[in-house]
Enzyme design. Structure first.
Site, PDB file in Angstrom:
ATOM      1  NE  ARG A 188      22.606  39.695  48.639  1.00 21.49           N
ATOM      2  CZ  ARG A 188      22.832  39.945  47.348  1.00 21.49           C
ATOM      3  NH1 ARG A 188      22.215  40.946  46.745  1.00 21.49           N
ATOM      4  NH2 ARG A 188      23.670  39.199  46.660  1.00 21.49           N
ATOM      5  CD  GLU A 200      29.347  38.187  44.813  1.00 24.14           C
ATOM      6  OE1 GLU A 200      28.100  38.215  44.718  1.00 24.14           O
ATOM      7  OE2 GLU A 200      30.106  38.491  43.878  1.00 24.14           O
ATOM      8  CG  HIS A 238      29.772  34.469  44.267  1.00 17.29           C
ATOM      9  ND1 HIS A 238      30.683  34.596  43.245  1.00 17.29           N
ATOM     10  CD2 HIS A 238      28.625  35.078  43.826  1.00 17.29           C
ATOM     11  CE1 HIS A 238      30.128  35.262  42.241  1.00 17.29           C
ATOM     12  NE2 HIS A 238      28.884  35.562  42.563  1.00 17.29           N
ATOM     13  CG  ASP A 257      29.610  36.609  38.315  1.00 17.82           C
ATOM     14  OD1 ASP A 257      28.669  37.260  37.849  1.00 17.82           O
ATOM     15  OD2 ASP A 257      29.836  36.536  39.532  1.00 17.82           O
TER      16      ASP A 257
HETATM   17  C1  NGQ Z   1      24.280  39.841  39.909  1.00 17.77           C
HETATM   18  N1  NGQ Z   1      26.581  39.574  40.556  1.00 17.77           N
HETATM   19  O1  NGQ Z   1      23.159  39.390  40.115  1.00 17.77           O
HETATM   20  O2  NGQ Z   1      24.619  40.230  38.789  1.00 17.77           O
HETATM   21  C2  NGQ Z   1      25.263  39.885  41.048  1.00 17.77           C
HETATM   22  C3  NGQ Z   1      25.260  41.243  41.680  1.00 17.77           C
HETATM   23  C4  NGQ Z   1      23.579  41.076  43.536  1.00 17.77           C
HETATM   24  C5  NGQ Z   1      27.466  39.014  41.377  1.00 17.77           C
HETATM   25  N2  NGQ Z   1      27.046  38.666  42.542  1.00 17.77           N
HETATM   26  C6  NGQ Z   1      23.953  41.684  42.231  1.00 17.77           C
HETATM   27  N3  NGQ Z   1      28.699  38.827  41.030  1.00 17.77           N
HETATM   28  O3  NGQ Z   1      24.132  40.074  43.964  1.00 17.77           O
HETATM   29  O4  NGQ Z   1      22.665  41.634  44.146  1.00 17.77           O
HETATM   30 ZN    ZN Z   2      26.231  36.215  39.568  1.00 24.14          ZN
END
Ligand code: NGQ
Ligand code: ZN
Length: 452
Positions: free
Chosen positions: A211, A234, A268, A319
């Site tokens: 993304r 995820e 993930h 995490d």
């Molecule tokens: C993060 N955390 O980058 O902190 C991500 C959330 C995202 C996890 N995926 C934000 N657990 O993936 O855009």
């Molecule tokens: Zn993360």
């Protein structure tokens, strides 16, 4: 030179007794010899295990753990609303706060059995999105903290450019994360310079997710040497968006379009078909599983049985740090699968029938690969990272060998870790990190500034 005598130790060859463990001045193990008298050596009279690598961390999120639980208007709370809350939390967090939070986190992780950390760092810039005078200022604060706490560290400076699959514009809440490829390369170079020649740290790369980067950026990042970590699959929504944009699911797309191999850690990888799980296992990449955070965010269940059947490797990370204990991540990984499948002892094999042992061995091997540093076992050439369990702890009394590991992983709420040696240095004694008070004082002051 650091030297220890372990009454019992888990070596690559299995359990051993009366083990002499010698290290050099840099904290690297030079010799491991079972069946030796203790003599005048410092004794570890309990059960000594290799320190566990923690393969996924966003240190700053430690400071918001537990503060994001409230139901929002409309009751449509999800990973995506949590992420909005996380963005808002970043308004005031500066370098000093970041270092205080990282140090507090590392102290806690060390006390709970993690001796190495892979810091997936994307909070690069000032609150308005302007780079700091030193663009790597924020990521290097993790290293400063690690040099105080003794944590072994793999810095993973994150490339984050977009706000949705393959080129969507970023959201205002993401402005502190954003770099073009050249800006990210400068931060990467600064991390490499800061960790060069240091036996306790290293640098790898992290494209945040499909993304956040384009396929071209991903290929440029993958051309760099070192461990490569990426968030993937995820949430169901990102699978749907990837399918719509490319005709393939995220893991399927990555395996088809990049040379995914043992250098990669797919963090993930929750939503995979059985075919994807098998293909990922065969690639040699590590799955980076973060059970307490995945539970907290409502991610779903990793297809562990299919993945293990195909010989897949994994490690664990904390995490968002709602959990900070190695054994709790291992416990939840297995018990979550039990709830899903109405079965028991899923992470186990004929050779290793005790899930506690199986999970620990997997997390050591997979975690070490993801660190890109020589860690993960009590063996010459590896960092001298040891955790000593107190066999007289109520949780462990009467157990030994692999059954004791089951006891550690699956029962009790208290912490039976008595001593932790990180890089040959004693950092935890009687269950307490030697800098616990000082680090906590700084953390408390930082939190007051953040919340005032
Ligand atoms: C993060 N955390 O980058 O902190 C991500 C959330 C995202 C996890 N995926 C934000 N657990 O993936 O855009
Ligand atoms: Zn993360």
């Amino acid at each position: 030179m650091p030297e220890f005598h372990a009454a019992t130790a888990l070596l690559p060859t299995g359990w051993a007794a009366q083990v002499r463990i010698a290290a050099d001045a840099a904290g690297t193990i030079t010799a491991v010899t079972p069946d030796q008298p203790a003599g005048a050596l410092p004794r570890l009279s309990g059960v000594v295990l290799p320190g566990v690598p923690n393969l996924h961390s966003h240190a700053f999120q430690r400071a918001m753990a537990g503060a994001t639980e409230r139901r929002g208007a409309g009751g449509q709370d999800s990973f995506w609303t949590w992420r909005e809350t996380m963005y808002r939390f970043l308004d005031r967090l500066g370098p000093e706060e970041a270092e205080a939070i990282a140090a507090q986190l590392q102290v806690e992780l060390l006390e709970w059995g993690f001796t190495s950390l892979a810091e997936f760092h994307y909070l690069h810039h000032q609150p308005d999105g302007t780079p700091y005078a030193e663009p790597a200022e924020m990521v290097l604060r993790n290293l400063a903290a690690a040099r105080r706490t003794g944590m072994g560290l793999t810095l993973l400076p994150v490339l984050y450019r977009h706000g949705g699959i393959f080129g969507q514009p970023p959201a205002p809440g993401q402005r502190r994360f954003l770099n073009e490829l050249d800006g990210w390369q400068r931060i990467l170079a600064a991390c490499r310079a800061a960790t060069a020649g240091d036996p306790h740290s290293a640098t790898g790369m992290a494209p945040h997710s499909l993304r956040a980067v384009t396929p071209e950026m991903l290929r440029a990042v993958a051309a760099e040497p070192g461990p490569l970590h990426i968030h993937i699959a995820e949430q169901p929504r990102e699978v749907a968006e990837c399918l719509a944009a490319t005709g393939a699911r995220p893991v399927q797309w990555l395996l088809a379009n990049l040379p995914v191999d043992a250098r990669w850690c797919l963090v993930h990888a929750t939503h995979m078909t059985a075919e994807e799980a098998t293909a990922l296992a065969r690639s040699g990449a590590i799955a980076g599983l973060c059970p307490s955070t995945e539970a907290s965010l409502g991610d779903g269940f990793f297809p562990l049985a299919e993945y293990l059947a195909a010989g897949g490797g994994f490690g664990v990370g904390t995490d968002s740090h709602v959990g900070i204990s190695a054994r709790d991540e291992l416990r939840l990984l297995e018990t979550g699968q039990r709830l899903l499948r109405q079965a028991r002892a899923i992470a186990a094999s004929e050779a290793l029938p005790n899930p506690g042992r199986f999970l620990l061995e997997a997390a050591l091997a997979g975690g070490a690969a993801a660190m890109g540093r020589p860690v993960g076992a009590i063996a010459p050439g590896l960092r001298c990272d040891l955790i000593e369990l107190d066999p007289d702890h109520p949780t462990l009394i009467g157990l030994d060998g692999d059954a004791l590991l089951d006891g550690w992983v699956f029962s009790g709420q208290h912490n039976p870790i008595r001593t932790v040696i990180a890089g040959g240095r004693r950092v935890v004694e009687a269950g307490r990190h030697l800098a616990r008070e000082q680090v906590f004082g700084e953390y408390r002051r930082a939190m007051r500034r953040l919340l005032e």
